[in-house]
Design a protein around this motif. Structure first.
Motif, PDB file in Angstrom:
ATOM      1  N   MET A  90       0.838  -1.202   0.000  1.00 54.83           N
ATOM      2  CA  MET A  90       0.000   0.000   0.000  1.00 54.83           C
ATOM      3  C   MET A  90       0.871   1.249   0.000  1.00 54.83           C
ATOM      4  N   PRO A  91       0.506   2.269  -0.747  1.00 54.62           N
ATOM      5  CA  PRO A  91      -0.720   2.429  -1.560  1.00 54.62           C
ATOM      6  C   PRO A  91      -0.452   2.287  -3.059  1.00 54.62           C
ATOM      7  N   PHE A  92       0.501   1.458  -3.428  1.00 54.46           N
ATOM      8  CA  PHE A  92       0.996   1.442  -4.806  1.00 54.46           C
ATOM      9  C   PHE A  92       0.481   0.280  -5.655  1.00 54.46           C
ATOM     10  N   LYS A  93      -0.346  -0.606  -5.101  1.00 53.77           N
ATOM     11  CA  LYS A  93      -0.661  -1.856  -5.787  1.00 53.77           C
ATOM     12  C   LYS A  93      -1.429  -1.671  -7.092  1.00 53.77           C
ATOM     13  N   GLU A  94      -2.217  -0.615  -7.180  1.00 52.31           N
ATOM     14  CA  GLU A  94      -2.946  -0.337  -8.417  1.00 52.31           C
ATOM     15  C   GLU A  94      -2.239   0.738  -9.239  1.00 52.31           C
ATOM     16  N   ALA A  95      -1.682   1.729  -8.551  1.00 49.28           N
ATOM     17  CA  ALA A  95      -1.030   2.840  -9.255  1.00 49.28           C
ATOM     18  C   ALA A  95       0.165   2.390 -10.075  1.00 49.28           C
ATOM     19  N   VAL A  96       0.779   1.268  -9.710  1.00 50.28           N
ATOM     20  CA  VAL A  96       1.979   0.817 -10.409  1.00 50.28           C
ATOM     21  C   VAL A  96       1.672   0.186 -11.768  1.00 50.28           C
ATOM     22  N   ILE A  97       0.443  -0.232 -11.992  1.00 46.82           N
ATOM     23  CA  ILE A  97       0.125  -1.023 -13.187  1.00 46.82           C
ATOM     24  C   ILE A  97       0.474  -0.315 -14.499  1.00 46.82           C
ATOM     25  N   PRO A  98       0.127   0.971 -14.677  1.00 43.93           N
ATOM     26  CA  PRO A  98       0.464   1.611 -15.959  1.00 43.93           C
ATOM     27  C   PRO A  98       1.955   1.759 -16.208  1.00 43.93           C
ATOM     28  N   LEU A  99       2.769   1.554 -15.176  1.00 45.48           N
ATOM     29  CA  LEU A  99       4.214   1.722 -15.306  1.00 45.48           C
ATOM     30  C   LEU A  99       4.922   0.430 -15.698  1.00 45.48           C
ATOM     31  N   LEU A 100       4.165  -0.658 -15.814  1.00 52.06           N
ATOM     32  CA  LEU A 100       4.745  -1.964 -16.102  1.00 52.06           C
ATOM     33  C   LEU A 100       4.567  -2.341 -17.574  1.00 52.06           C
ATOM     34  N   ASP A 101       5.301  -3.369 -17.995  1.00 51.43           N
ATOM     35  CA  ASP A 101       5.228  -3.843 -19.377  1.00 51.43           C
ATOM     36  C   ASP A 101       4.180  -4.928 -19.580  1.00 51.43           C
ATOM     37  N   GLY A 102       3.745  -5.545 -18.494  1.00 47.46           N
ATOM     38  CA  GLY A 102       2.753  -6.601 -18.607  1.00 47.46           C
ATOM     39  C   GLY A 102       2.358  -7.119 -17.238  1.00 47.46           C
ATOM     40  N   LEU A 103       1.304  -7.930 -17.207  1.00 41.38           N
ATOM     41  CA  LEU A 103       0.797  -8.508 -15.965  1.00 41.38           C
ATOM     42  C   LEU A 103       0.707 -10.021 -16.099  1.00 41.38           C
ATOM     43  N   GLY A 104       1.071 -10.722 -15.022  1.00 42.53           N
ATOM     44  CA  GLY A 104       0.832 -12.149 -14.953  1.00 42.53           C
ATOM     45  C   GLY A 104      -0.652 -12.409 -14.732  1.00 42.53           C
ATOM     46  N   PRO A 105      -1.084 -13.670 -14.806  1.00 40.24           N
ATOM     47  CA  PRO A 105      -2.519 -13.989 -14.736  1.00 40.24           C
ATOM     48  C   PRO A 105      -3.209 -13.501 -13.463  1.00 40.24           C
ATOM     49  N   THR A 106      -2.579 -13.667 -12.299  1.00 38.48           N
ATOM     50  CA  THR A 106      -3.260 -13.277 -11.063  1.00 38.48           C
ATOM     51  C   THR A 106      -3.413 -11.767 -10.974  1.00 38.48           C
ATOM     52  N   ALA A 107      -2.392 -11.030 -11.338  1.00 36.33           N
ATOM     53  CA  ALA A 107      -2.480  -9.566 -11.295  1.00 36.33           C
ATOM     54  C   ALA A 107      -3.467  -9.042 -12.329  1.00 36.33           C
ATOM     55  N   ALA A 108      -3.470  -9.636 -13.517  1.00 38.99           N
ATOM     56  CA  ALA A 108      -4.389  -9.191 -14.566  1.00 38.99           C
ATOM     57  C   ALA A 108      -5.838  -9.441 -14.180  1.00 38.99           C
ATOM     58  N   ALA A 109      -6.087 -10.548 -13.483  1.00 37.20           N
ATOM     59  CA  ALA A 109      -7.457 -10.905 -13.128  1.00 37.20           C
ATOM     60  C   ALA A 109      -8.065  -9.942 -12.117  1.00 37.20           C
ATOM     61  N   ILE A 110      -7.226  -9.334 -11.266  1.00 37.70           N
ATOM     62  CA  ILE A 110      -7.772  -8.482 -10.201  1.00 37.70           C
ATOM     63  C   ILE A 110      -7.262  -7.047 -10.264  1.00 37.70           C
ATOM     64  N   ASP A 111      -6.469  -6.719 -11.278  1.00 38.31           N
ATOM     65  CA  ASP A 111      -5.932  -5.362 -11.436  1.00 38.31           C
ATOM     66  C   ASP A 111      -5.245  -4.878 -10.165  1.00 38.31           C
ATOM     67  N   SER A 112      -4.397  -5.722  -9.619  1.00 42.91           N
ATOM     68  CA  SER A 112      -3.649  -5.369  -8.401  1.00 42.91           C
ATOM     69  C   SER A 112      -2.325  -6.114  -8.421  1.00 42.91           C
TER      70      SER A 112
END
Length: 272
Positions: free
Chosen positions: A69-91
């Protein structure tokens, strides 16, 4: 015990980013590096400039980063991709750096799935919280077969956004009793909320199981009250151990044996 190499130019760095850095993850990972003889080093950080921090991970070839916290959602646009668990819950709670490509994962989800495995999924639950960790816990409950639940969040938009996709109810305040109560807010956390009780005493009296995702302190006001009443407790420390183990495996490709994991967890608990 394998001898850990001296820190040198080939040492790989892993880190964490959190608003309130603690010692548990640092102690846990570094102890496992020592026990397995890996040439790694782990250090916790905070930041007020998340894009710059993520850019540093990429630029400095930092192998992995835990996200709290508090970066679990804010970090997503800064990454190159998401694994299945992160993609499924956007966290995201874990970043893995593969030669400059940053992929987000969520090991909180896997930890919670393991810890609730013995609870009858027909059990009704009340979950307080609507942030990134709350998403991981709600998804773990849903995917474990729990269908009868309520999300409690003062922010109606955030609460409904979490509850409705999973078919759960929403309430602004925790008033309804349930056999399973789950705190995924900072209430009870070290600092300004240290003395706050996440649920009314009447709800604690009525529950069978209390799950508190707060890691610091290990014994929150909610857990203390639940234990006094003989309730089963699932702690933030238990979640922390399992999710940190999954991070360790993602970063290193090494799966420690159970004795090494218990040693590292005991070391981290004693020195946090």
């Amino acid at each position: 015990m394998p001898g850990k190499p001296l820190i040198g130019r080939d040492t790989r760095l892993c880190m964490s980013l959190s608003a309130r850095p603690g010692n548990f993850g640092t102690r846990f990972h570094n102890r496992l590096y020592e026990l397995t003889g890996l040439d790694y080093l782990y250090k916790s950080f905070s930041t007020t400039d998340l894009p710059a921090a993520i850019g540093g991970i990429r630029a400095l070839s930092i192998r992995g980063c835990a996200i709290s916290m508090p970066f679990k959602e804010a970090v997503i646009p800064l990454l190159d991709g998401l694994g299945p668990t992160a993609a499924a819950i956007d966290s995201v709670n874990t970043i893995v750096n593969d030669d400059g490509r940053l992929t987000g994962h969520n090991t909180d989800y896997a930890a919670v799935v393991a810890l609730i495995a013995g609870i009858d999924p027909a059990t009704r639950f009340v979950l307080r919280g609507s942030g990134g960790m709350a998403k991981a816990v709600a998804a773990a409950l849903r995917d474990s077969g729990f269908r009868d639940g309520m999300i409690v969040a003062r922010n109606e938009a955030a609460g409904r956004a979490l509850a409705e996709p999973y078919g759960f109810d929403w309430s602004a305040e925790p008033t309804e009793t349930a056999p399973l109560i789950v705190n995924v807010t900072p209430l009870g956390m070290t600092g300004a909320d240290a003395d706050a009780l996440a649920f009314p005493v009447a709800m604690i009296d009525a529950c069978d199981v209390a799950l508190d995702a707060v890691q610091y302190p290990p014994e929150t006001p909610l857990l203390r009250e639940a234990r006094l009443r003989g309730k089963r407790c699932i702690t933030g420390t238990e979640i922390a151990v399992l999710q940190a183990l999954e991070q360790f495996i993602l970063y290193t490709g090494v799966r420690p044996d159970p004795a090494q994991v218990e040693d590292a967890a005991a070391f981290a608990r004693a020195n946090s």
